[in-house]
Motif scaffolding. Structure first.
Motif, mmCIF file in Angstrom:
data_model
loop_
_atom_site.group_PDB
_atom_site.id
_atom_site.type_symbol
_atom_site.label_atom_id
_atom_site.label_comp_id
_atom_site.label_asym_id
_atom_site.label_seq_id
_atom_site.Cartn_x
_atom_site.Cartn_y
_atom_site.Cartn_z
ATOM 1 N N LYS A 155 0.833 -1.199 0.000
ATOM 2 C CA LYS A 155 0.000 0.000 0.000
ATOM 3 C C LYS A 155 0.871 1.253 0.000
ATOM 4 C CE LYS A 155 -3.961 -2.066 2.398
ATOM 5 N NZ LYS A 155 -4.863 -1.984 3.563
ATOM 6 N N GLN A 156 0.522 2.147 -0.903
ATOM 7 C CA GLN A 156 1.235 3.415 -1.005
ATOM 8 C C GLN A 156 0.237 4.554 -1.094
ATOM 9 O OE1 GLN A 156 3.887 3.192 -4.347
ATOM 10 N NE2 GLN A 156 5.267 1.713 -3.356
ATOM 11 N N ILE A 157 0.658 5.713 -0.664
ATOM 12 C CA ILE A 157 -0.191 6.906 -0.697
ATOM 13 C C ILE A 157 0.300 7.795 -1.832
ATOM 14 C CG2 ILE A 157 -0.970 8.921 0.584
ATOM 15 C CD1 ILE A 157 -0.550 7.340 3.139
ATOM 16 N N ASP A 158 -0.620 8.097 -2.758
ATOM 17 C CA ASP A 158 -0.245 8.910 -3.915
ATOM 18 C C ASP A 158 -0.226 10.390 -3.553
ATOM 19 O OD1 ASP A 158 -2.897 9.376 -3.531
ATOM 20 O OD2 ASP A 158 -3.572 8.510 -5.434
ATOM 21 N N ASP A 159 -0.053 11.223 -4.577
ATOM 22 C CA ASP A 159 0.040 12.669 -4.347
ATOM 23 C C ASP A 159 -1.262 13.265 -3.826
ATOM 24 O OD1 ASP A 159 2.578 12.399 -5.302
ATOM 25 O OD2 ASP A 159 2.059 12.990 -7.367
ATOM 26 N N LYS A 160 -2.385 12.630 -4.156
ATOM 27 C CA LYS A 160 -3.671 13.154 -3.710
ATOM 28 C C LYS A 160 -4.048 12.682 -2.308
ATOM 29 C CE LYS A 160 -5.488 13.412 -8.429
ATOM 30 N NZ LYS A 160 -6.577 12.966 -9.329
ATOM 31 N N GLY A 161 -3.177 11.897 -1.688
ATOM 32 C CA GLY A 161 -3.454 11.421 -0.341
ATOM 33 C C GLY A 161 -4.308 10.176 -0.278
ATOM 34 N N ALA A 179 -4.848 6.041 -0.729
ATOM 35 C CA ALA A 179 -4.079 4.804 -0.629
ATOM 36 C C ALA A 179 -4.288 3.968 -1.881
ATOM 37 C CB ALA A 179 -4.499 4.014 0.603
ATOM 38 N N ALA A 180 -3.215 3.445 -2.414
ATOM 39 C CA ALA A 180 -3.263 2.610 -3.615
ATOM 40 C C ALA A 180 -2.289 1.459 -3.444
ATOM 41 C CB ALA A 180 -2.929 3.431 -4.856
ATOM 42 N N LEU A 181 -2.532 0.377 -4.196
ATOM 43 C CA LEU A 181 -1.687 -0.806 -4.158
ATOM 44 C C LEU A 181 -0.699 -0.757 -5.310
ATOM 45 C CD1 LEU A 181 -4.335 -3.576 -3.347
ATOM 46 C CD2 LEU A 181 -2.772 -2.436 -1.771
ATOM 47 N N ALA A 182 0.561 -1.076 -4.996
ATOM 48 C CA ALA A 182 1.622 -1.050 -6.008
ATOM 49 C C ALA A 182 2.463 -2.306 -5.857
ATOM 50 C CB ALA A 182 2.486 0.197 -5.852
ATOM 51 N N PRO A 183 2.929 -2.883 -6.982
ATOM 52 C CA PRO A 183 3.753 -4.093 -6.889
ATOM 53 C C PRO A 183 5.113 -3.785 -6.274
ATOM 54 C CG PRO A 183 3.658 -3.304 -9.145
ATOM 55 C CD PRO A 183 2.685 -2.474 -8.369
#
Length: 536
Positions: free
Chosen positions: A381-387, A389-393
């Motif tokens: 799980k990562q937090i993008d620029d917009k705040g 949460a998204a999943l990334a490999p």
């Protein structure tokens, strides 16, 4: 004093009441009293709990008879499957019935020989002994948590003096399991050994175990399949797999997080017992330093006689002439030619020690032949620029590190063809169900307490209503009701004179009083005033 006056007035009032009103009052009072007593008994009714359940008809009758003797109230559950007694008396009743040996249970053991009759034959004694042994074995099997009931059948042949006619005993066990319960192989083996050890000369292969559905639980008379794995071997395999999985999970969770890795391991374990003996011979490399094991030498010489000489014929076949000694002590040339030949022979045998190696090898049981592992790692799980949460490999570098760590944790061995597969993907997990906390008013213990309190509150409210709403108004009306005084003289409505009441007109007094009150209220007021003054 005032209470006595009120009671006397109440009694006088009741005594002057008409018969109809008196009957209504008595019926109402009786109804209130009966309702109060019934409500009190209902509130005091004890809570019944299960004393015994699933009893046989014989045990149920004996328990009911004992409860009647002990004066313990009882009732049956719906369907008659259980006997209920008041909750405070459950444990005391069980102990008192146990002292009488109740319930006896569906199986009878060696109790059969307790009341042995005098004059019983040997056949009857043998039958009772066999029945008692079957009952005792059934009781022992019923002590298992998964077994509801059990029956044991023993086939014990008669002993014979002839060896060829001797037969071994056999046994069959029928178990009834609780719903949802099963027996594993270890428990089945335990039943087999229990029965086989309890009967003399009973072989383990002659014992069969069946369940209530007719399924044979003991295969080939030994609880396990021939050529299969026994429970201890299966447990050993599971231990190896679980230990390997736990090691991999423990090393991955600090990197990928909790519950972000799924690991499965399969171990191929070799349970074959192999023993080998090898004997190896090696030639000596240097004969000079070799050890002599055995050495033999022999030497011999022989002297032969002179053969025939000369020209073949009669002269050559003549015996030799007499020897002539020489003067100088040396033979002549002719004598040298005719001397006998000499043969010599020499033999020598040498044996050397040969290198010999004897190797006795016994392979360990339970060695791992091959191990395979499959690992699935969730996206991070990562937090993008917009705040958000998204999943990334995971990055290739991290995957390489995970691969190396897993190899070390599982003990990867290339020589035994181990396999490892690691996949990085997003988990498709269902949404977690939100479990709301049970409110206070929905908790079972609070509901039970509210019901108990509500029962007493309802009883109190009914009693209060009957007293304040029925009895008290009725008594008040009786207390306030007074007989109409005989109007001997009433003032005239208009002239202020009095209206004389004649005998025989007592029934019209009330009518005259009402008419006087309508026509001249002041006169009525004066009359009431005079009554009050007279009472004082």
């Amino acid at each position: 004093m005032a209470g006595a006056t009120s009671t006397a007035g109440l009694l006088q009032t009741v005594g002057r009441m008409p018969a109809r009103q008196l009957i209504v009052l008595m019926v109402g009072a009786a109804a209130v009293i009966s309702f109060t007593v019934g409500a009190w008994l209902w509130a005091k009714e004890p809570d019944y709990r299960v004393l015994f359940a699933n009893l046989s008809d014989r045990d149920g009758g004996a328990v009911i008879a004992a409860l009647n003797q002990l004066n313990v109230p009882y009732k049956f559950a719906e369907g008659g499957g259980a006997i209920l007694v008041p909750a405070p008396q459950v444990h005391d009743t069980r102990l008192r019935l146990a002292s009488q040996g109740l319930p006896k249970g569906g199986t009878i053991g060696f109790e059969l020989v307790d009341n042995q009759r005098f004059g019983a034959t040997q056949f009857q004694e043998q039958v009772n002994y066999q029945r008692g042994l079957e009952g005792e074995l059934a009781k022992s099997i019923q002590s298992l948590s998964a077994v509801q009931s059990a029956r044991v059948h023993l086939a014990i042949p008669k002993p014979s003096v002839f060896v060829r006619e001797q037969q071994g005993p056999s046994a069959s066990v029928l178990v009834t399991l609780y719903p949802g319960k099963t027996l594993d192989r270890a428990q089945v083996n335990g039943i087999l050994h229990l029965v086989a050890s309890s009967v003399p000369e009973l072989m383990l292969a002659n014992v069969s175990v069946l369940d209530q559905s007719g399924n044979l639980l003991s295969k080939n008379g030994a609880g396990i399949d021939s050529g299969g794995l026994d429970p201890s071997q299966l447990s050993y395999i599971r231990q190896i797999e679980q230990a390997t999985i736990q090691r991999i999970v423990d090393i991955l969770e600090p990197i990928v997080g909790h519950n972000n890795a799924r690991v499965q391991v399969t171990a191929d374990v070799d349970f074959n017992r192999v023993e080998s003996v090898a004997e190896t011979f090696k030639p000596n490399q240097d004969p000079k330093v070799a050890s002599v094991r055995n050495q033999q030498s022999s030497q011999s010489s022989t002297t032969g006689s002179a053969g025939a000489q000369g020209v073949p014929g009669a002269l050559s076949n003549q015996p030799p002439g007499a020897g002539v000694a020489s003067i100088d002590g040396r033979g002549s040339a002719a004598s040298a030619v005719t001397a006998a030949p000499v043969n010599s022979r020499k033999e020598e045998t040498v044996s050397y020690e040969v290198d010999k190696t004897i190797q006795h090898t016994k392979n360990p049981v339970g060695g791992i032949k091959r191990m395979t592992a499959a690992v699935v790692v969730n996206y991070r799980k990562q937090i993008d620029d917009k705040g958000k949460a998204a999943l990334a490999p995971l990055s290739p570098q991290v995957m390489e590190q995970i691969n190396a760590l897993v190899r070390e944790a599982m003990g990867f061995n290339k020589e035994r063809s181990d396999s490892l597969n690691i996949l990085n993907t997003a988990f498709n997990e269902p949404e977690k169900e939100v479990i709301f906390e049970t409110p206070v008013w929905k908790q079972p213990e609070n509901i039970a307490l509210a019901k108990e309190a509500g029962k007493y509150l309802l009883l109190g409210a009914l009693l209060a209503y009957l007293f304040f709403g029925v009895l008290r108004p009725m008594l008040r009306q009786l207390m306030e009701a007074r007989p109409v005084p005989e109007l001997e003289e009433l003032p005239a409505p208009s002239g202020g004179g009095l209206i004389a009441a004649r005998p025989g007109q007592q029934g019209d007094q009330l009518h005259l009083a009402r008419k006087l009150a309508r026509d001249d209220p002041k006169v009525v007021a004066n009359v009431v005033k005079s009554w009050v003054t007279k009472d004082e």
